[in-house]
Structure formats: structure tokens, C-alpha cells
Design a protein around this motif. Structure first.
Motif, PDB file in Angstrom:
ATOM      1  N   GLY A  60       0.807  -1.102  -0.015  1.00 27.03           N
ATOM      2  CA  GLY A  60      -0.086  -0.013   0.030  1.00 27.03           C
ATOM      3  C   GLY A  60       1.018   1.116   0.123  1.00 27.03           C
ATOM      4  O   GLY A  60       0.531   2.196  -0.628  1.00 27.03           O
ATOM      5  N   LEU A  61       1.871   1.049   0.934  1.00 24.10           N
ATOM      6  CA  LEU A  61       2.798   2.508   0.792  1.00 24.10           C
ATOM      7  C   LEU A  61       3.538   2.894  -0.529  1.00 24.10           C
ATOM      8  O   LEU A  61       3.578   3.930  -0.632  1.00 24.10           O
ATOM      9  CB  LEU A  61       3.798   2.096   1.718  1.00 24.10           C
ATOM     10  N   PHE A  62       3.243   1.946  -1.394  1.00 26.32           N
ATOM     11  CA  PHE A  62       4.286   2.069  -2.799  1.00 26.32           C
ATOM     12  C   PHE A  62       3.260   1.984  -4.122  1.00 26.32           C
ATOM     13  O   PHE A  62       3.943   1.961  -5.002  1.00 26.32           O
ATOM     14  CB  PHE A  62       5.381   1.322  -2.982  1.00 26.32           C
ATOM     15  N   ILE A  63       2.028   2.167  -3.757  1.00 27.30           N
ATOM     16  CA  ILE A  63       0.963   2.245  -4.896  1.00 27.30           C
ATOM     17  C   ILE A  63       0.092   3.337  -4.617  1.00 27.30           C
ATOM     18  O   ILE A  63      -0.469   3.796  -5.691  1.00 27.30           O
ATOM     19  CB  ILE A  63       0.146   0.946  -4.991  1.00 27.30           C
ATOM     20  N   GLY A  97       8.038   2.149  -6.401  1.00 31.13           N
ATOM     21  CA  GLY A  97       6.828   2.302  -6.490  1.00 31.13           C
ATOM     22  C   GLY A  97       6.389   1.529  -7.656  1.00 31.13           C
ATOM     23  O   GLY A  97       5.132   1.386  -8.221  1.00 31.13           O
ATOM     24  N   ALA A  98       7.337   0.978  -8.380  1.00 32.51           N
ATOM     25  CA  ALA A  98       7.367   0.644 -10.041  1.00 32.51           C
ATOM     26  C   ALA A  98       7.526  -0.871  -9.776  1.00 32.51           C
ATOM     27  O   ALA A  98       8.343  -1.536  -9.332  1.00 32.51           O
ATOM     28  CB  ALA A  98       8.421   1.384 -10.797  1.00 32.51           C
ATOM     29  N   PRO A  99       6.239  -1.644 -10.310  1.00 37.34           N
ATOM     30  CA  PRO A  99       6.399  -3.232 -10.572  1.00 37.34           C
ATOM     31  C   PRO A  99       7.235  -3.396 -11.738  1.00 37.34           C
ATOM     32  O   PRO A  99       7.353  -2.482 -12.740  1.00 37.34           O
ATOM     33  CB  PRO A  99       5.190  -3.491 -10.639  1.00 37.34           C
ATOM     34  N   VAL A 119       4.548  -6.965  -7.922  1.00 34.57           N
ATOM     35  CA  VAL A 119       4.319  -5.908  -6.721  1.00 34.57           C
ATOM     36  C   VAL A 119       5.310  -4.900  -6.988  1.00 34.57           C
ATOM     37  O   VAL A 119       6.302  -4.784  -7.625  1.00 34.57           O
ATOM     38  CB  VAL A 119       4.472  -6.396  -5.465  1.00 34.57           C
ATOM     39  N   PRO A 120       5.338  -3.679  -6.471  1.00 36.61           N
ATOM     40  CA  PRO A 120       6.168  -2.675  -6.562  1.00 36.61           C
ATOM     41  C   PRO A 120       7.550  -3.139  -5.910  1.00 36.61           C
ATOM     42  O   PRO A 120       7.638  -4.147  -5.211  1.00 36.61           O
ATOM     43  CB  PRO A 120       5.469  -1.463  -5.602  1.00 36.61           C
ATOM     44  N   LEU A 121       8.561  -2.472  -6.537  1.00 35.89           N
ATOM     45  CA  LEU A 121       9.938  -2.983  -6.096  1.00 35.89           C
ATOM     46  C   LEU A 121      10.262  -2.998  -4.588  1.00 35.89           C
ATOM     47  O   LEU A 121      10.915  -3.858  -4.215  1.00 35.89           O
ATOM     48  CB  LEU A 121      10.933  -1.854  -6.917  1.00 35.89           C
ATOM     49  N   ALA A 122       9.512  -1.944  -3.952  1.00 33.79           N
ATOM     50  CA  ALA A 122       9.816  -2.159  -2.472  1.00 33.79           C
ATOM     51  C   ALA A 122       9.310  -3.429  -1.810  1.00 33.79           C
ATOM     52  O   ALA A 122       9.919  -3.887  -0.908  1.00 33.79           O
ATOM     53  CB  ALA A 122       8.909  -0.965  -1.671  1.00 33.79           C
ATOM     54  N   ALA A 123       8.069  -3.674  -2.295  1.00 30.37           N
ATOM     55  CA  ALA A 123       7.524  -5.105  -1.718  1.00 30.37           C
ATOM     56  C   ALA A 123       8.398  -6.326  -2.200  1.00 30.37           C
ATOM     57  O   ALA A 123       8.654  -7.225  -1.520  1.00 30.37           O
ATOM     58  CB  ALA A 123       6.303  -5.433  -2.327  1.00 30.37           C
TER      59      ALA A 123
END
Length: 250
Positions: free
Chosen positions: A120-123, A145-147, A218-222
């Protein structure tokens, strides 16, 4: 309905945002532009440290199931002509010994809220009414935030694609090693259990590979979180199993 707009979830997400941002600020003198990524790694380590007791009980349950193997075989021989009674006695044995074939799912379930929060933090463009500045943070030119799919669609392959390749290779390697360790340390299947539960170990052994697929969308952070937490799990299990084996040998 957007679950992230639900008041209790929005409050938790806002707290997580403040935590990541605060850690990133503290780590900026050391990590520079990678401070937000370093904050995610630090939070992952904190979460996994808190879950060490869960990992310990998980490995203990694994060794308990291996210890029960002779008793299970005895039950199978005694009640082989009475399948319903065999199933009942087998489940009673597992209950009495506080062991369960499903014990391996617990750490994954406990981490689900964490990975959902990181996702959620990165979308989200905004969090609890304020702009989300985490979206502009990056790792070697790749926004956190980029998958992978969006990154490829943007046409910016090099050198940022190496970030995804490295992380996904780490997760895939860990998945293979985890499956091998799970099969090697699995107790013999209990014939008294229902057919689905008899094959549960083999089925669950493939679950780590689902993480690779999930990490790619998922976003790069995840993805970063998953790479760290799966590597931690592999190392933690190896250490705990070694300790239990030494304890049993003495």
C-alpha cells in the motif's frame, strides 16, 4: 471499496509511512539516495527478529512430527483395516503432541499484514489525506513504487532491470533451497490422514515459488521486502535445525 481508505487501515498505513520516512531520514547520512530502500530492509529485519519465537516453535513442531513417525507407523499397522478409526487416532496423536502439518503456514500468515502495508505504501498517491513522497524514491534509478511490468512497459531496461533480475534471482534461489530443505526434513506421510493432508508436505514445498511470481508483479519495495524475508527464513531454519539436531544428539 478501497480497503486502504478504511479508517483503521488508513491510520496504520499513515503510521507505517511515518516509520519508513523517519528511518529513511536517519539512514540518509549512511545510505544516501538508497535510504528508503535501507529503511525497508531495516524494517524487514525488525519484523523477522520479532518472529524468531514463531520460527523456533515451527522447527520444534517439525522435529516433533519426525519423532512421531514410528508411532504413526504403528497406528497404521494396527488400524489399517479401519480407515476411519485410523484417521481419528492419527489426529488424536497430533493433538496430544501439539504438532500440526499446517505449522509451516504460520510465519507466512503473520507476515501478510506487513507485506500488504508495504504494498500500500508504494502504490497509493496519497496516504491518509497527504501526498505520498515515498513514490519518488528509487534504487539505482528504479522507483520503489514501480512493478517490473510497468518498468518494462516504460522501456527503461538498462541498467535498472538489473535490480529486478538480482532480486528475483535471489528469491528463486531461496525458493529452490527452501523446497529442498523442506522435503529433506519432512517426516514420512501419515496414511491415516485424509488424502489431501497426506500430500500436504509435497504441495506446500512448492509454495515458495509462488513468491517469485508475486514478487514480479508488486512494487519494487515489496519485492525488496520479499527478497530479504525469504533469505532470512532460509538462514533461520538452517540454524535452528542444526541446533535441534545437536540437542537431540546429546
Amino acid at each position: 471499496m478501497d480497503i486502504y481508505s478504511f479508517a483503521p487501515v488508513a491510520i496504520v498505513l499513515d503510521f507505517a509511512y511515518s516509520l519508513v520516512s523517519g528511518l529513511a531520514d536517519l539512514l540518509t547520512p549512511l545510505a544516501g539516495s538508497l535510504s528508503t530502500a535501507a529503511a525497508i530492509v531495516a524494517i524487514t529485519v525488525l519484523v523477522r527478529t520479532a518472529l524468531i519465537p514463531v520460527g523456533r516453535s515451527q522447527v520444534r513442531a517439525e522435529f516433533t512430527r519426525r519423532r512421531l513417525a514410528p508411532k504413526l507407523k504403528e497406528l497404521q499397522q494396527r488400524y489399517k483395516k479401519k480407515p476411519e478409526l485410523l484417521q481419528q487416532k492419527t489426529l488424536e496423536l497430533y493433538t496430544a503432541e501439539k504438532a500440526s502439518p499446517l505449522a509451516g503456514c504460520l510465519p507466512t500468515l503473520l507476515q501478510a499484514p506487513v507485506i500488504s502495508t508495504v504494498y500500500g505504501l508504494f502504490i497509493l498517491q496519497g496516504i491518509n489525506g497527504h501526498p505520498n513522497s515515498l513514490l519518488i524514491d528509487h534504487v539505482f534509478g528504479v522507483q520503489l513504487g514501480a512493478p517490473l511490468v510497468r518498468f518494462i512497459a516504460d522501456g527503461a531496461f538498462w541498467p535498472g532491470v538489473l535490480v529486478y533480475v538480482v532480486l528475483l534471482c535471489i528469491i528463486a534461489t531461496v525458493a529452490g533451497l527452501s523446497r529442498r530443505a523442506a522435503l529433506r526434513n519432512a517426516p514420512p506421510p501419515a496414511e491415516g490422514l485424509p488424502a489431501g493432508m497426506q500430500n500436504l508436505t509435497g504441495i506446500l514445498s512448492w509454495m515458495p515459488f509462488l513468491t517469485v511470481i508475486f514478487a514480479a508483479i508488486v512494487p519494487l519495495a515489496a519485492t525488496l521486502y520479499l527478497a530479504v524475508t525469504t533469505s532470512w527464513t532460509l538462514a533461520e531454519r538452517a540454524i535452528l535445525r542444526h541446533r535441534y539436531e545437536k540437542t537431540m544428539a546429546t
